[in-house]
Design a protein around this motif. Structure first.
Motif, mmCIF file in Angstrom:
data_model
loop_
_atom_site.group_PDB
_atom_site.id
_atom_site.type_symbol
_atom_site.label_atom_id
_atom_site.label_comp_id
_atom_site.label_asym_id
_atom_site.label_seq_id
_atom_site.Cartn_x
_atom_site.Cartn_y
_atom_site.Cartn_z
ATOM 1 N N SER A 162 0.864 -1.181 0.000
ATOM 2 C CA SER A 162 0.000 0.000 0.000
ATOM 3 C C SER A 162 0.897 1.227 0.000
ATOM 4 N N MET A 163 0.374 2.351 -0.418
ATOM 5 C CA MET A 163 1.169 3.573 -0.410
ATOM 6 C C MET A 163 1.450 4.035 1.013
ATOM 7 N N TRP A 164 0.509 3.789 1.939
ATOM 8 C CA TRP A 164 0.759 4.148 3.341
ATOM 9 C C TRP A 164 1.921 3.325 3.894
ATOM 10 N N PHE A 176 10.962 3.649 0.159
ATOM 11 C CA PHE A 176 9.649 4.051 -0.342
ATOM 12 C C PHE A 176 9.392 3.462 -1.728
ATOM 13 N N TYR A 177 10.356 3.596 -2.617
ATOM 14 C CA TYR A 177 10.151 3.115 -3.989
ATOM 15 C C TYR A 177 10.091 1.593 -4.053
ATOM 16 N N ARG A 178 10.797 0.914 -3.160
ATOM 17 C CA ARG A 178 10.707 -0.545 -3.148
ATOM 18 C C ARG A 178 9.278 -0.990 -2.850
ATOM 19 N N TYR A 179 8.665 -0.385 -1.851
ATOM 20 C CA TYR A 179 7.285 -0.735 -1.500
ATOM 21 C C TYR A 179 6.305 -0.238 -2.561
ATOM 22 N N LEU A 238 3.660 -2.414 -4.890
ATOM 23 C CA LEU A 238 2.242 -2.123 -5.097
ATOM 24 C C LEU A 238 1.919 -2.053 -6.581
ATOM 25 N N GLU A 239 2.769 -1.371 -7.337
ATOM 26 C CA GLU A 239 2.557 -1.248 -8.779
ATOM 27 C C GLU A 239 2.518 -2.624 -9.444
ATOM 28 N N GLY A 284 9.401 4.120 4.557
ATOM 29 C CA GLY A 284 10.392 5.091 4.121
ATOM 30 C C GLY A 284 10.811 6.022 5.249
ATOM 31 N N TRP A 285 9.829 6.543 5.988
ATOM 32 C CA TRP A 285 10.136 7.431 7.104
ATOM 33 C C TRP A 285 10.905 6.704 8.198
#
Length: 272
Positions: free
Chosen positions: A202-204, A242-245, A249-250, A210-211
């Protein structure tokens, strides 16, 4: 092994388009009894440069770092193996320590080595970049194999593990552009690991992980004490995570790259 037998050391370097780095790496392992360069069909002068220092230049298709390293191990003939990446440099002090260790009858079967990273004009002291142990870089032949993860591969050791004291050097990024390129490449390779772990994308989740990565490197690992270099390292870890997750999702949603066009962007159709 006889009392007067000096164990042979094989050094191996994996490479792909490393013409700007590999010569210094090869010079730093000139003391080894055997040097093997495992190239994955570089398009630059990597192979030409490597052949100035060793006849053992082999071509191994890249199917992930774990498989690549395991393939190289089959080509080595030394009693001990020393692993060095093209962006790493073995100091004279580290080479002296390696030779002392392999000559010791009580030596362990594998050793982790500390690394000092040079990033943005300074030697990094914090940020999770020191001592920066990875898988063992010195080990007896036949006692270690790598897991077949595409990136951040780990290892399976049949024997005892020790620590060496002398750090080797690593120059992980030539410049910011190379740092971003490596971040993009590793984030793509890391998607498979998320799939194996059954992570629900998910984006969340991408944002929170990432944070967490940023705070871990900048606060918990004291990257703030490394100045701007520490901030950029933490930011790059945020982006890579962030981009890995997000890529996971993509891939799971199989997002369409060429969507069907609506009749008009002003209408109320479901395609708008």
């Amino acid at each position: 092994m006889g009392a007067n037998h000096m164990p042979r050391i094989s050094a191996y370097i994996i490479a792909f388009n490393e013409a700007d780095k590999i010569e210094a790496a090869l010079r730093s392992v000139g003391w080894a009894d055997e040097i093997v360069v495992a190239d994955s069909f570089s398009a630059d002068a990597t192979v030409e440069i490597a052949r100035r220092y060793t006849e053992r230049v082999i071509q191994v298709p890249f199917e992930g770092f774990g498989k690549l390293r395991n393939a190289v191990l089959k080509e080595l003939t030394g009693d001990w193996i020393f692993s060095l990446d093209a962006d790493e440099r073995c100091t004279q002090a580290a080479a002296d320590e390696i030779r002392r260790v392999v000559s010791d009858p009580q030596a362990r079967d594998a050793y982790l080595m500390p690394r000092r990273n040079y990033v943005f004009g300074r030697w990094i002291r914090h940020s999770g970049y020191f001592p920066d142990y990875r898988q063992p870089q010195l080990f007896r032949r036949g006692r270690l194999r790598y897991t077949e993860d595409a990136v951040h591969e780990t290892y399976v050791l049949d024997g005892s593990l020790g620590l060496l004291r002398e750090p080797i050097a690593q120059l992980p990024f030539r410049d910011l552009a190379q740092m971003l390129h490596k971040m993009q490449r590793y984030s793509s390779l890391g998607v498979h690991r998320l799939e194996l772990r059954g992570v629900k994308p998910s984006m969340w989740s991408a944002l929170l992980h990432g944070w967490a990565s940023f705070l871990r490197h900048y606060v918990l690992k004291l990257g703030v004490l490394d100045g701007w270099a520490g901030f950029v390292i933490a930011l790059a870890n945020f982006e890579g995570t962030f981009y890995r997750y997000a890529k996971h999702l993509e891939q799971q949603r199989k997002l369409v790259r060429e969507p069907p066009l609506p009749h008009s962007f002003r209408d109320k159709s479901p395609l708008s």
